[in-house]
Design a protein around this motif. Structure first.
Motif, mmCIF file in Angstrom:
data_model
loop_
_atom_site.group_PDB
_atom_site.id
_atom_site.type_symbol
_atom_site.label_atom_id
_atom_site.label_comp_id
_atom_site.label_asym_id
_atom_site.label_seq_id
_atom_site.Cartn_x
_atom_site.Cartn_y
_atom_site.Cartn_z
ATOM 1 N N THR A 1 0.860 -1.182 0.000
ATOM 2 C CA THR A 1 0.000 0.000 0.000
ATOM 3 C C THR A 1 0.894 1.230 0.000
ATOM 4 O O THR A 1 1.606 1.486 0.974
ATOM 5 N N GLU A 2 0.857 1.974 -1.083
ATOM 6 C CA GLU A 2 1.788 3.088 -1.225
ATOM 7 C C GLU A 2 1.420 4.240 -0.292
ATOM 8 O O GLU A 2 0.243 4.574 -0.135
ATOM 9 N N ASP A 3 2.438 4.833 0.327
ATOM 10 C CA ASP A 3 2.238 5.974 1.214
ATOM 11 C C ASP A 3 3.598 6.604 1.490
ATOM 12 O O ASP A 3 4.570 5.900 1.815
ATOM 13 N N PHE A 4 3.678 7.935 1.354
ATOM 14 C CA PHE A 4 4.947 8.633 1.569
ATOM 15 C C PHE A 4 5.448 8.474 3.000
ATOM 16 O O PHE A 4 6.634 8.249 3.241
ATOM 17 N N THR A 5 4.546 8.606 3.961
ATOM 18 C CA THR A 5 4.955 8.534 5.363
ATOM 19 C C THR A 5 5.497 7.161 5.712
ATOM 20 O O THR A 5 6.537 7.014 6.367
ATOM 21 N N THR A 6 4.790 6.123 5.280
ATOM 22 C CA THR A 6 5.245 4.763 5.567
ATOM 23 C C THR A 6 6.587 4.488 4.903
ATOM 24 O O THR A 6 7.478 3.865 5.510
ATOM 25 N N THR A 7 6.759 4.958 3.680
ATOM 26 C CA THR A 7 8.036 4.766 2.984
ATOM 27 C C THR A 7 9.178 5.422 3.738
ATOM 28 O O THR A 7 10.258 4.837 3.899
ATOM 29 N N SER A 8 8.953 6.617 4.227
ATOM 30 C CA SER A 8 10.005 7.326 4.977
ATOM 31 C C SER A 8 10.347 6.578 6.262
ATOM 32 O O SER A 8 11.525 6.476 6.645
ATOM 33 N N LYS A 9 9.342 6.051 6.940
ATOM 34 C CA LYS A 9 9.589 5.297 8.174
ATOM 35 C C LYS A 9 10.400 4.037 7.906
ATOM 36 O O LYS A 9 11.282 3.668 8.692
ATOM 37 N N ILE A 10 10.109 3.358 6.802
ATOM 38 C CA ILE A 10 10.841 2.134 6.477
ATOM 39 C C ILE A 10 12.295 2.451 6.163
ATOM 40 O O ILE A 10 13.210 1.742 6.612
ATOM 41 N N VAL A 11 12.529 3.507 5.387
ATOM 42 C CA VAL A 11 13.909 3.905 5.066
ATOM 43 C C VAL A 11 14.682 4.207 6.348
ATOM 44 O O VAL A 11 15.833 3.772 6.521
ATOM 45 N N GLU A 12 14.056 4.927 7.253
ATOM 46 C CA GLU A 12 14.719 5.262 8.522
ATOM 47 C C GLU A 12 15.006 4.013 9.346
ATOM 48 O O GLU A 12 16.088 3.869 9.933
ATOM 49 N N ALA A 13 14.045 3.083 9.384
ATOM 50 C CA ALA A 13 14.236 1.866 10.176
ATOM 51 C C ALA A 13 15.364 1.007 9.607
ATOM 52 O O ALA A 13 16.184 0.456 10.363
#
Length: 365
Positions: free
Chosen positions: A192-204
């Motif tokens: 499920t595409e989402d900018f916020t979730t993508t940013s959180k995954i990159v940070e994690a």
């Protein structure tokens, strides 16, 4: 029934208010690691007078062709069978499946067969989109239901013309796929595409690997550069990355299933000031911001305090007053309190969306 519906709504609002972390493997996929669908045409034999009738010409022709391969020549006009059914056989070939492995298959009648109960699928080649045979299916069918009828009545449980064969196909050909361990970069795609979730995954990921190895390509795809200590061990890297937990974000959505009267309201769904009148029910929501100013030359600051007034009126003198907040959840709870049915909720939500006051995607399935 209405009490159960109200309880389900209250439970759904309680759940969406809580933030839970999920594993990365549950919300993303590795680009290129995908399965394939297989399909084939076959015959089911051993039925008890519940197969295709004489009007199903392709079944008769299939029987004639099969007997010819065994050296038996029978005129098509003499073939009259009710114990055979023509079926389509489908299967899912998982990624990296090797020859000799077994997969499940599903069998569906395509003629006028009444039931596949007790039938056995004859050996059926299963082909991929490229026309190549990747598996062979055969075995007894389990339909998980039954059908029976008499002179003036009949009964049916589930779908007797659809069945499954657990481990009913053997993989014969491997789908060419790139060796993961030889890759220097891997792309993770969110389900499920989402900018916020993508940013959180990159940070994690970067926090776990202690470096800038992951970067977002867009709102759905993340490129992961394989660290030097994981070269030739990409599978191990993906296994460790997949167990990282993040708190995914999601857009505001309201999903409506008109067939069953189900309404699912996601997190962050809100509405603007709006008055709703439906039948003998009237609900009004009003927002009035109040400005509080400090005394002259005082160290205080000007503060804007939101003030919400909600009134629900019904001709039978049922009135609901909400404490605070102008969310769709409060509106639905107010409608439930005065006895609105799920069908009425659906109509009201559609009308609010049409008025431009519902700040969420309205999805009807």
């Amino acid at each position: 029934m209405r009490r159960i519906i109200c309880l389900l709504f209250c439970l759904s609002f309680f759940l969406v208010d809580q933030a839970f972390s999920v594993r990365l493997k549950d919300i993303s996929e590795v680009e290129g690691v995908r399965g394939n669908f297989l399909v084939g045409y076959g015959l089911v034999v051993g039925l008890k007078q519940t197969g295709d009738g004489d009007q199903t010409k392709f079944t008769v022709q299939s029987i004639v062709n099969m007997l010819e391969r065994f050296g038996i020549l029978v005129p098509k006009e003499q073939v009259k069978l009710k114990n055979v059914a023509a079926v389509m056989v489908t299967a899912y070939l998982p990624p990296y499946a090797k020859p000799g492995q077994r997969i499940d298959v599903e069998v569906s009648a395509i003629g006028d067969a009444k039931s596949l109960q007790g039938g056995t699928l004859l050996m059926t080649p299963l082909k991929g989109p490229d026309g190549q045979v990747y598996a062979l299916a055969q075995g007894p069918i389990s339909i998980g239901g039954f059908g029976a009828q008499g002179g003036g009545a009949q009964v049916q449980v589930n779908h007797p013309t659809v069945g499954k064969i657990p481990n009913g196909a053997i993989v014969e050909r491997e789908v060419p796929m790139e060796d993961l361990n030889s890759l220097s970069k891997v792309v993770l795609s969110l389900k499920t595409e989402d900018f916020t979730t993508t940013s959180k995954i990159v940070e994690a990921i970067n926090t776990y690997l202690k470096g800038n190895y992951a970067k977002a390509l867009d709102l759905k795809n993340i490129e992961l550069t394989v660290p030097s200590n994981y070269q030739k061990r990409v599978v191990k890297l993906l296994g460790e990355i997949g167990n990282l937990e993040v708190i995914p974000d999601s857009p505001a959505r309201v999903v409506i299933d008109e067939k069953t009267g189900t309404v699912i309201i996601g997190e962050n769904v809100k509405i603007s000031r709006v008055a709703v009148a439906h039948g003998n029910l009237s609900v009004e929501i009003k927002e009035t911001p109040e400005v509080s100013q400090p005394y002259p030359l005082s160290p205080g600051e000007t503060v804007v305090t939101p003030r919400t007034e909600i009134q629900a009126k019904e001709q039978k003198a049922k009135i609901v007053v909400l404490e605070e907040g102008v969310t769709l959840g409060e509106l639905v709870r107010a409608l439930n309190a005065v006895g609105a049915t799920p069908r009425e909720l659906i109509a009201i939500l559609q009308a609010i969306k049409a008025a431009g006051a519902l700040h969420a995607d309205l999805i009807i399935i």
